[in-house]
Motif scaffolding. Structure first.
Motif, PDB file in Angstrom:
ATOM      1  N   ASP A  90       1.205  -0.954   0.041  1.00 28.58           N
ATOM      2  CA  ASP A  90       0.130  -0.610   0.140  1.00 28.58           C
ATOM      3  C   ASP A  90       1.161   1.478   0.058  1.00 28.58           C
ATOM      4  O   ASP A  90       2.130   1.911   0.807  1.00 28.58           O
ATOM      5  CB  ASP A  90      -0.855  -0.193   1.082  1.00 28.58           C
ATOM      6  N   ARG A  92       0.141   4.409   0.696  1.00 24.96           N
ATOM      7  CA  ARG A  92       0.754   4.988   2.416  1.00 24.96           C
ATOM      8  C   ARG A  92       1.670   4.151   3.161  1.00 24.96           C
ATOM      9  O   ARG A  92       1.547   5.137   4.049  1.00 24.96           O
ATOM     10  CB  ARG A  92      -0.596   4.822   2.480  1.00 24.96           C
ATOM     11  N   LEU A 174       0.154   8.325  -9.265  1.00 26.56           N
ATOM     12  CA  LEU A 174      -0.297   6.855  -8.537  1.00 26.56           C
ATOM     13  C   LEU A 174       0.423   5.764  -8.691  1.00 26.56           C
ATOM     14  O   LEU A 174      -0.049   4.855  -7.645  1.00 26.56           O
ATOM     15  CB  LEU A 174      -1.638   7.027  -8.673  1.00 26.56           C
ATOM     16  N   ASP A 176       0.823   2.432 -11.676  1.00 25.68           N
ATOM     17  CA  ASP A 176      -0.242   1.334 -12.295  1.00 25.68           C
ATOM     18  C   ASP A 176       0.160  -0.166 -12.180  1.00 25.68           C
ATOM     19  O   ASP A 176       1.241  -0.479 -11.223  1.00 25.68           O
ATOM     20  CB  ASP A 176      -0.057   1.894 -13.650  1.00 25.68           C
ATOM     21  N   THR A 211     -11.125  -1.698  -7.998  1.00 28.72           N
ATOM     22  CA  THR A 211      -9.579  -0.853  -7.863  1.00 28.72           C
ATOM     23  C   THR A 211      -8.780  -0.606  -6.597  1.00 28.72           C
ATOM     24  O   THR A 211      -9.112  -0.906  -5.894  1.00 28.72           O
ATOM     25  CB  THR A 211     -10.705   0.531  -7.683  1.00 28.72           C
ATOM     26  N   HIS A 212      -7.737  -0.671  -6.878  1.00 27.25           N
ATOM     27  CA  HIS A 212      -7.297  -1.095  -5.609  1.00 27.25           C
ATOM     28  C   HIS A 212      -5.721   0.275  -6.100  1.00 27.25           C
ATOM     29  O   HIS A 212      -5.178   0.562  -6.893  1.00 27.25           O
ATOM     30  CB  HIS A 212      -5.894  -2.495  -5.730  1.00 27.25           C
ATOM     31  N   PHE A 213      -5.361   0.504  -4.974  1.00 22.80           N
ATOM     32  CA  PHE A 213      -4.183   2.064  -4.758  1.00 22.80           C
ATOM     33  C   PHE A 213      -5.112   3.369  -5.796  1.00 22.80           C
ATOM     34  O   PHE A 213      -3.503   3.549  -6.648  1.00 22.80           O
ATOM     35  CB  PHE A 213      -2.964   1.317  -5.326  1.00 22.80           C
ATOM     36  N   GLY A 214      -5.975   2.525  -5.966  1.00 23.81           N
ATOM     37  CA  GLY A 214      -6.668   4.424  -7.171  1.00 23.81           C
ATOM     38  C   GLY A 214      -6.809   3.936  -8.605  1.00 23.81           C
ATOM     39  O   GLY A 214      -7.270   4.979  -9.451  1.00 23.81           O
ATOM     40  N   ARG A 215      -6.219   2.629  -8.854  1.00 25.24           N
ATOM     41  CA  ARG A 215      -6.161   2.031 -10.278  1.00 25.24           C
ATOM     42  C   ARG A 215      -7.030   0.662 -10.182  1.00 25.24           C
ATOM     43  O   ARG A 215      -7.121   0.133  -9.367  1.00 25.24           O
ATOM     44  CB  ARG A 215      -5.258   1.852 -10.304  1.00 25.24           C
ATOM     45  N   ASN A 216      -7.837   0.961 -11.709  1.00 29.20           N
ATOM     46  CA  ASN A 216      -7.949  -0.770 -12.637  1.00 29.20           C
ATOM     47  C   ASN A 216      -7.120  -1.507 -12.014  1.00 29.20           C
ATOM     48  O   ASN A 216      -5.982  -1.386 -12.549  1.00 29.20           O
ATOM     49  CB  ASN A 216      -8.333  -0.141 -13.332  1.00 29.20           C
TER      50      ASN A 216
END
Length: 404
Positions: A90, A92, A174, A176, A211-216
């Motif tokens: 993650d 974060r 972000l 990918d 969606t994971h980590f803000g990406r498809n």
């Protein structure tokens, strides 16, 4: 059909004696295959022995030696789970460093197990052809590495599904998800004819992934990639559908060994619900004519169709685009370090347009203006129809199961 060869002058694959595939195979090397084991035996580890392989029915590459289906859990090893992988990397907490450590190592080991089942080497002097109108190869990635003289016809190739995508952080954004498998991948391959083939994500569309980590969470790579100095390729009467990245020709801006190679003809193909790369070209001399593009009205993720990249020489004529939604003609072409695009006879929603002029007018300042001189004029081609005629004929005739 197995002994048919590429017609004379049918695109770049007709150069230097043309493309004949396994047409000279003796009777002992003509196979009809109905499951993965039979297909693997017929491919013979990618040998160059002339062979004709006829696919009957549906073959699932995700099967064990007993023919039982394998899912992602069957490939997972060394403690890998999607949940643990997401927790480990993650952004974060992990930050922007490249994934490393136990879960990344477990992902790699799990991916290797899947690759060992679904990556299938296709060797030189091979014809791979579907029987009838319902021949399907599911979950496989055909690998043409260094192969010469290969024909793939009348076959549906779908859902080369990656169970173990790699997270690639990006310090400026972000990041990918990177996936591993193309339905067909040409690496250093020459004299290849792909005809009346259907390629798609059918069964597991990426649009339905979370969606994971803000990406498809992508599960598919390209439908057809032509890279690593591959050359003399003709792709005809095929259908590319319901996918993000369709065709990549040339895989890197610094791959200068591709100069003088990557000569590809794409004609009478249908691109429907394709987000991008139809095709994206680097270095190669690519003739793109009489193709049909359909972008549905609800395609809000559409990016572009024609990608003009480093040292590319894309010669596009008499192609038809239908985009009933919010897509404009200016959206059809995207340039990265490209300098030239020849286009003529283009139809956009039934009206003639000049894609070059529109690109330069609408992208001035954000992208380099393109010139019309690509440095060559195609001479190897079948009859070139008007875009309107091609649009109708391709709608009726492109894809597997539609050879007259």
């Amino acid at each position: 059909m197995g002994r048919e060869t590429l017609p004379l002058k049918d695109g770049w694959a007709a150069v230097d004696g043309g493309t004949t595939g396994g047409s000279t195979a003796d009777d002992a090397h003509v196979f009809t295959v109905r499951n993965r084991n039979e297909l693997v035996r017929a491919l013979d580890g990618g040998s160059a022995t002339p062979k004709i392989i006829q696919v009957a029915g549906t073959i699932d590459a995700d099967t064990d030696d007993d023919g039982d289906h394998l899912d992602c859990a069957d490939y997972a090893t060394d403690g890998y789970t999607t949940k643990k992988y997401l927790a480990a990397y993650d952004p974060r907490t992990w930050g922007s460093a490249k994934p490393s450590g136990p879960q990344e190592e477990a992902r790699q080991a799990s991916a290797a197990r899947q690759a060992g089942r679904i990556e299938l080497a296709v060797g030189s002097n091979t014809t791979l052809v579907g029987l009838g109108d319902k021949a399907v190869l599911k979950g496989a990635s055909l690998q043409l590495k260094g192969a010469d003289n290969v024909i793939v016809r009348n076959l549906e190739l779908r859902d080369a599904y990656d169970c173990f995508p790699l997270w690639q952080p990006n310090t400026g954004g972000l990041g990918d998800w990177k996936t591993a498998y193309d339905n067909i991948w040409l690496r250093g391959a020459t004299h290849v004819w792909i005809d009346h083939v259907t390629l798609s994500d059918k069964g597991h569309p990426d649009a339905e992934e979370p969606t994971h980590f803000g990406r498809n969470y992508l599960r598919h790579d390209g439908l057809l990639d032509i890279t690593n100095a591959s050359d003399l390729v003709t792709v005809s009467w095929s259908r590319f559908a319901d996918h993000d990245k369709a065709i990549l020709i040339g895989n890197g801006d610094t791959a200068t060994g591709d100069r003088g190679r990557l000569r590809v003809t794409l004609h009478h193909n249908e691109f429907e619900s394709v987000v991008q790369r139809a095709p994206r070209v680097r270095f190669g001399q690519v003739h793109l004519y009489n193709n049909r593009y359909v972008v549905p009205a609800d395609a809000h993720d559409y990016r572009y169709s024609l990608g003009v990249s480093t040292e590319s020489a894309l010669y596009a004529e008499n192609n038809a685009f239908t985009t009933p939604g919010h897509i404009e003609a200016a959206d059809l072409v995207k340039s990265w370090n490209g300098t030239a695009l020849h286009q003529s006879g283009t139809l956009f929603n039934g009206y003639p347009v000049d894609l070059l002029a529109i690109h330069n007018a609408y992208n001035s300042g954000s992208e380099r203006d393109l010139t019309a001189d690509v440095g060559w004029t195609p001479t190897l081609h079948t009859k070139i129809d008007s875009a309107a005629t091609a649009d109708r004929e391709v709608a009726r005739g492109a894809g597997a199961g539609r050879i007259p």
